[in-house]
Enzyme design. Structure first.
Site, PDB file in Angstrom:
ATOM      1  N   ILE A  16      -3.721  55.972 -19.081  1.00 25.41           N
ATOM      2  CA  ILE A  16      -3.661  57.381 -19.461  1.00 25.41           C
ATOM      3  C   ILE A  16      -4.505  57.618 -20.708  1.00 25.41           C
ATOM      4  O   ILE A  16      -4.278  56.994 -21.750  1.00 25.41           O
ATOM      5  CB  ILE A  16      -2.211  57.823 -19.743  1.00 25.41           C
ATOM      6  CG1 ILE A  16      -1.323  57.551 -18.529  1.00 25.41           C
ATOM      7  CG2 ILE A  16      -2.167  59.296 -20.119  1.00 25.41           C
ATOM      8  CD1 ILE A  16       0.151  57.793 -18.789  1.00 25.41           C
ATOM      9  N   GLY A  58      -1.141  52.557 -20.836  1.00 18.91           N
ATOM     10  CA  GLY A  58      -2.087  52.018 -19.868  1.00 18.91           C
ATOM     11  C   GLY A  58      -3.348  52.829 -19.701  1.00 18.91           C
ATOM     12  O   GLY A  58      -4.101  53.058 -20.652  1.00 18.91           O
ATOM     13  N   LYS A  61       5.045  51.531 -29.357  1.00 20.35           N
ATOM     14  CA  LYS A  61       4.153  52.598 -28.917  1.00 20.35           C
ATOM     15  C   LYS A  61       4.431  53.897 -29.676  1.00 20.35           C
ATOM     16  O   LYS A  61       3.508  54.651 -30.002  1.00 20.35           O
ATOM     17  CB  LYS A  61       4.313  52.806 -27.414  1.00 20.35           C
ATOM     18  CG  LYS A  61       3.858  51.605 -26.592  1.00 20.35           C
ATOM     19  CD  LYS A  61       4.247  51.724 -25.133  1.00 20.35           C
ATOM     20  CE  LYS A  61       3.819  50.501 -24.330  1.00 20.35           C
ATOM     21  NZ  LYS A  61       4.281  50.556 -22.928  1.00 20.35           N
ATOM     22  N   ARG A  91      -5.744  29.522 -23.235  1.00 20.80           N
ATOM     23  CA  ARG A  91      -4.899  28.425 -23.727  1.00 20.80           C
ATOM     24  C   ARG A  91      -5.185  27.122 -23.002  1.00 20.80           C
ATOM     25  O   ARG A  91      -5.225  26.057 -23.607  1.00 20.80           O
ATOM     26  CB  ARG A  91      -3.421  28.793 -23.565  1.00 20.80           C
ATOM     27  CG  ARG A  91      -2.939  29.873 -24.504  1.00 20.80           C
ATOM     28  CD  ARG A  91      -1.450  30.123 -24.314  1.00 20.80           C
ATOM     29  NE  ARG A  91      -0.960  31.189 -25.169  1.00 20.80           N
ATOM     30  CZ  ARG A  91       0.288  31.645 -25.152  1.00 20.80           C
ATOM     31  NH1 ARG A  91       1.174  31.114 -24.297  1.00 20.80           N
ATOM     32  NH2 ARG A  91       0.661  32.606 -25.958  1.00 20.80           N
ATOM     33  N   GLY A 133       0.204  47.574 -15.931  1.00 22.53           N
ATOM     34  CA  GLY A 133      -0.461  46.895 -14.823  1.00 22.53           C
ATOM     35  C   GLY A 133      -1.851  46.456 -15.217  1.00 22.53           C
ATOM     36  O   GLY A 133      -2.474  47.032 -16.115  1.00 22.53           O
TER      37      GLY A 133
END
Length: 434
Positions: free
Chosen positions: A138, A136, A207, A46, A309
């Site tokens: 996994i 994430g 999700k 941006r 994260g």
């Protein structure tokens, strides 16, 4: 010499910056795994002047024209880690229709309009990968899409939001109220300044839609998911769960099976629920995620790890980049969207549910019989009932057997109108038991 695979990165925030770092640090290994080097063609942001720390990248690669970057002829793969619906949808559709593979972590877009992305990928003959959109680092979506593709998945139950899991884990461990636990999550960086998407269940619902779509070969959108957040969960609820040998988690639950008319259908919901402490998901604490999959042949499987994260999410993005780059060099594409089943979506009212209900009742003869009569009227079977206290402190705790959500909701509504019921202290769903 093999030509490099050229990558356009849309977004350079927490996840995007980590992707840039991994591309640089693992350049040799990535080239060996893929069969060609990976090169950044450009990074869309941006604001050009923002301090992004010591990124190992030529500043000339930054641009404020993401669509122009996507349209460039020298771009092979587009990686989107910006989020939101628009303009991310426009960028990805443009890339896919042009035959450029796309990697995205955009759960909101996939849940809102994944159909547009899949259709564009089919039109352009391109790959669409999105492992990072759920849980994430996994490895979860690829097993659902590939490893379990020959099996019949019947149920997916998961803790897929780290913020809410941290809050509920803190309430369980310390006896804190919701507000105190949220404040702690914010202070430690687990909760955003505006935590609405997390604590109201929007993130988990997106999700859940993605998981259900893959598990049941049926297009499921965010609008198909019943959603409740955790803002109404109290310290008293957590204490009550403890007394029953349970804990409270925000669960996403997707299941397939016959409805009351015998028609095979899909139910998808997100809400707080009590689960026995013996259940594998009960021990998932802090900001970790875990997903429990049940399949006809494979049986029960559990996937566990860090669900959010910069580094964990970037790990999943990098896995997708390697996969689509290898496909591109081989001149093939991954299996397209599998939505052949077209199963109908079962409403929450028809979903089989169990309730834990705490009633503040008058301490007089016939109370239990009257309450039991209301349950019987709505064809709801009682599993256990416990009465404690006397006079002004009389509490009646009822746990039901499984029944349609609509019948349970009607039961609670009628209980509220009884003169012997002073108040309903809590109503929580129960999962993972009989």
């Amino acid at each position: 010499m093999v030509n490099p695979v050229r990558l356009a990165l849309l977004g350079c925030g927490t996840v995007g910056a980590e992707v840039v770092r991994l591309l640089h640090e693992q350049a040799d290994d990535l080239a060996a795994r893929i069969g060609a080097p990976i090169e950044l063609a450009g990074i869309a942001v941006r604001r050009l002047g923002r301090d992004r720390g010591p990124l190992p990248v030529d500043p000339a690669l930054f641009t404020t024209d993401p669509l122009g970057l996507v349209k460039r002829d020298d771009v092979d793969i587009v990686v989107e880690v910006v989020g939101g619906i628009e303009p991310a949808r426009t960028w990805l559709v443009e890339a896919l229709r042009a035959g450029k593979s796309a990697v995205t972590a955009n759960k909101a877009l996939l849940a809102e309009d994944g159909a547009a992305l899949h259709d564009a990928a089919a039109e352009g003959g391109a790959d669409l990968y999105y492992e990072a959109s759920v849980a994430g680092a996994i490895p979860l979506l690829r097993p659902l899409r590939e490893s379990l593709h020959g099996d019949t998945i019947t149920r997916v139950t998961g803790i897929v939001n780290g913020t809410t899991n941290f809050i509920l884990s803190a309430m369980d461990a310390t006896g804190a109220g919701f507000t105190e636990a949220l404040d702690e999550a914010t202070e430690l960086g687990y909760a955003e300044a505006d935590p609405t998407a997390d604590i109201e269940g929007f993130d988990a619902a997106a999700k859940a839609a993605i998981l259900a779509s893959l598990a049941f070969h049926t297009r499921v959108g965010a609008a198909d998911v019943y959603r409740e957040g955790i803002t109404e969960v109290t310290a008293a609820d957590v204490a009550s769960a403890k007394a029953m040998g349970c804990t409270i988690k925000l669960l996403c639950i997707a299941e397939r099976g016959p409805d009351r008319a015998g028609v095979e259908s899909v139910s998808v919901r997100v809400h707080p629920a009590m689960i026995p402490r013996t259940h594998p998901l009960a021990s998932v604490g802090d900001a970790f995620n875990a997903v429990f999959v049940e399949a006809a042949a494979a049986g029960q499987l559990m996937f566990y790890g860090r669900g959010a994260g910069g580094a964990p999410t970037a790990s999943a993005v990098m896995g997708d980049i390697v996969a689509v780059a290898r496909n591109r060099l081989a001149g093939v594409r991954a299996a397209s969207e599998s939505a052949y089943a077209h199963l109908p979506i079962r409403s929450m009212g028809e979903a089989p549910t169990r309730y834990h209900i705490s009633l503040d009742v008058a301490d007089r003869a016939g109370v239990l019989a009257t309450v039991a009569g209301v349950f019987a009227k709505h064809d709801v079977s009682i599993a256990t009932v416990r009465q404690s206290g006397r006079a002004d402190d009389a509490i009646l705790v009822v746990v039901t057997h499984g029944a349609p959500e609509a019948a349970l909701a009607a039961t609670v509504e009628e209980l509220r109108g009884l003169d012997i019921v002073r108040s309903i202290a809590s109503v929580l769903r129960v999962e993972g038991g009989q």
